[in-house]
Design an enzyme around this catalytic site. Structure first.
Site, PDB file in Angstrom:
ATOM      1  CD  GLU A 155      -0.828   0.627   3.695  1.00 59.60           C
ATOM      2  OE1 GLU A 155      -1.349   1.726   3.480  1.00 59.60           O
ATOM      3  OE2 GLU A 155      -0.793   0.081   4.810  1.00 59.60           O
ATOM      4  CE  LYS A 196      -3.685   1.551  11.549  1.00 63.16           C
ATOM      5  NZ  LYS A 196      -4.218   2.575  10.693  1.00 63.16           N
TER       6      LYS A 196
HETATM    7  N1  PSU Z   1      -0.483   0.660   9.227  1.00 64.00           N
HETATM    8  C1  PSU Z   1       0.655   1.365   9.452  1.00 64.00           C
HETATM    9  N2  PSU Z   1       0.702   2.643   9.010  1.00 64.00           N
HETATM   10  C2  PSU Z   1      -0.344   3.212   8.308  1.00 64.00           C
HETATM   11  C3  PSU Z   1      -1.523   2.462   8.067  1.00 64.00           C
HETATM   12  C4  PSU Z   1      -1.535   1.194   8.556  1.00 64.00           C
HETATM   13  O1  PSU Z   1       1.585   0.839  10.051  1.00 64.00           O
HETATM   14  O2  PSU Z   1      -0.227   4.361   7.901  1.00 64.00           O
HETATM   15  C5  PSU Z   1      -2.671   3.029   7.246  1.00 64.00           C
HETATM   16  C6  PSU Z   1      -3.227   1.916   6.339  1.00 64.00           C
HETATM   17  O3  PSU Z   1      -3.249   2.414   5.022  1.00 64.00           O
HETATM   18  C7  PSU Z   1      -4.643   1.678   6.841  1.00 64.00           C
HETATM   19  C8  PSU Z   1      -5.010   3.041   7.316  1.00 64.00           C
HETATM   20  O4  PSU Z   1      -5.498   1.171   5.858  1.00 64.00           O
HETATM   21  O5  PSU Z   1      -3.806   3.490   7.983  1.00 64.00           O
HETATM   22  C9  PSU Z   1      -6.235   3.011   8.212  1.00 64.00           C
HETATM   23  O6  PSU Z   1      -6.783   4.278   8.298  1.00 64.00           O
HETATM   24  P1  PSU Z   1      -8.209   4.470   8.990  1.00 64.00           P
HETATM   25  O7  PSU Z   1      -7.983   4.130  10.422  1.00 64.00           O
HETATM   26  O8  PSU Z   1      -8.513   5.938   8.776  1.00 64.00           O
HETATM   27  O9  PSU Z   1      -9.169   3.572   8.294  1.00 64.00           O
END
Ligand code: PSU
Ligand code: MN
Length: 306
Positions: free
Chosen positions: A21, A155
């Site tokens: 990604e 996370k």
């Molecule tokens: N994991 C990481 N760093 C990130 C992300 C995930 O270690 O930056 C990103 C991924 O792209 C994931 C997004 O899909 O954060 C999730 O964002 P949200 O909580 O707004 O859905």
């Protein structure tokens, strides 16, 4: 969609390809460590026998397999949108640049025919979701698309128990890789059980194959804990994360800005330690993810020849 030549050739031959990604590059880490990490992850995927395909939207065009120069641009260019499923048509129509989250990358991977995807940690149910209703789209894309995501769990800023509940509701098969419980991002173990503890890439690949052959729609999550030497202590991280979450609340940070804000603040509060751990765990996921992709590709080719 633009699929690079190397990725196209590998897919045609049934060889292993690993999707990567770009939100982690543009919104997950500071420049230049973000670019170094993305290139290290691609190198690790190659060293373990698979072809990397870093994805993003460039001038409105979905790209499957960026060049190193494009990765550099995603690392330093200002104003690149964070693109989840809902944002895809807007960024495409406006011919803008967009960094794809786990959810949007799963969609592009599925379109391109790539079945294994490596990242750091997926999005999930945020702490306090009973008030905010903040649940990442990532969980629903995992529920519907046939892609296996190799990560270090959800996370650390999230509510893991609630995240696992939504994954179960969505029918996502949750595996751990050589660890008794679901991985806990910066801190290895979470203490929460998984559906199966796997000991080898072949074991994971056989579960992917069984899900596809049945066939069952939807994804598989492989939680691979951060290497012991790189992990940070639980108590230390719990306090830092709680402080960062409180600060986000106080500042009224909402929606898609929450995750980037917290990741950045945690890097500051740990004096950069969380960034080093984040980089090590993504690289470790790249190693295991590539091996799973290689094993699965071999099984599929084997199946065709029989
Ligand atoms: N994991 C990481 N760093 C990130 C992300 C995930 O270690 O930056 C990103 C991924 O792209 C994931 C997004 O899909 O954060 C999730 O964002 P949200 O909580 O707004 O859905
Ligand atoms: Mn959200």
């Amino acid at each position: 969609m633009r699929v690079n030549q190397e990725v196209k050739a590998a897919l045609e031959k049934g060889e292993a390809v690993v999707a990567l990604e770009s939100t982690i590059i543009s919104h997950g880490m500071p420049y230049p460590r973000n670019v170094e990490t993305a290139l290290l992850v691609e190198k690790t995927v190659r060293e373990n026998g698979a072809v990397p395909a870093t994805m993003g939207i460039i001038g409105g065009e979905p790209v499957i397999g960026m060049s190193p120069d494009e990765i550099e641009e995603f690392g330093k260019r200002k104003g690149i949108a964070k693109v989840s499923k809902r944002d895809l048509p807007i960024v495409i129509a406006a011919k803008e640049w967009g960094a794809t989250t786990v959810s949007a990358t799963i969609l592009l991977a599925q379109r391109a025919g790539i079945e294994v995807f490596v990242t750091g940690g997926i999005g999930g149910v945020h702490r306090g979701a009973e008030e905010s209703w903040d649940v990442s789209r990532d969980l629903y894309e995992l529920g519907s698309e046939p892609v296996t995501v190799v990560c270090a769990g959800a996370k650390a800023i999230l509510d893991i128990a609630k995240t696992l509940e939504v994954l179960e509701t969505q029918g996502v098969t949750v595996l751990s890789y050589r660890s008794p419980t679901f991985a806990n991002f910066y801190c290895r173990e979470s203490g929460f059980p998984v559906d199966r503890v796997c000991q080898s890439p072949e074991e994971v690949a056989s579960i992917i194959k069984a899900k596809r052959d049945f066939p069952l729609t939807g994804g598989i999550l492989v939680a691979n804990p951060c290497p012991e030497k790189d992990a940070l202590p639980h108590d230390y991280m719990d306090k830092i994360i709680a402080d960062a979450v409180k600060e986000a609340d106080r500042k009224g940070i909402k929606g898609k800005d929450v995750t980037p804000f917290l990741l950045k603040r945690i890097v500051e509060l740990t004096g950069g330690k969380s960034l080093e751990t984040n980089i090590r765990l993504v690289a470790n996921n790249a190693k295991i993810g590539a091996r799973i992709a290689v094993s699965y590709a071999a099984m599929r080719r084997g199946g065709k020849d029989l």
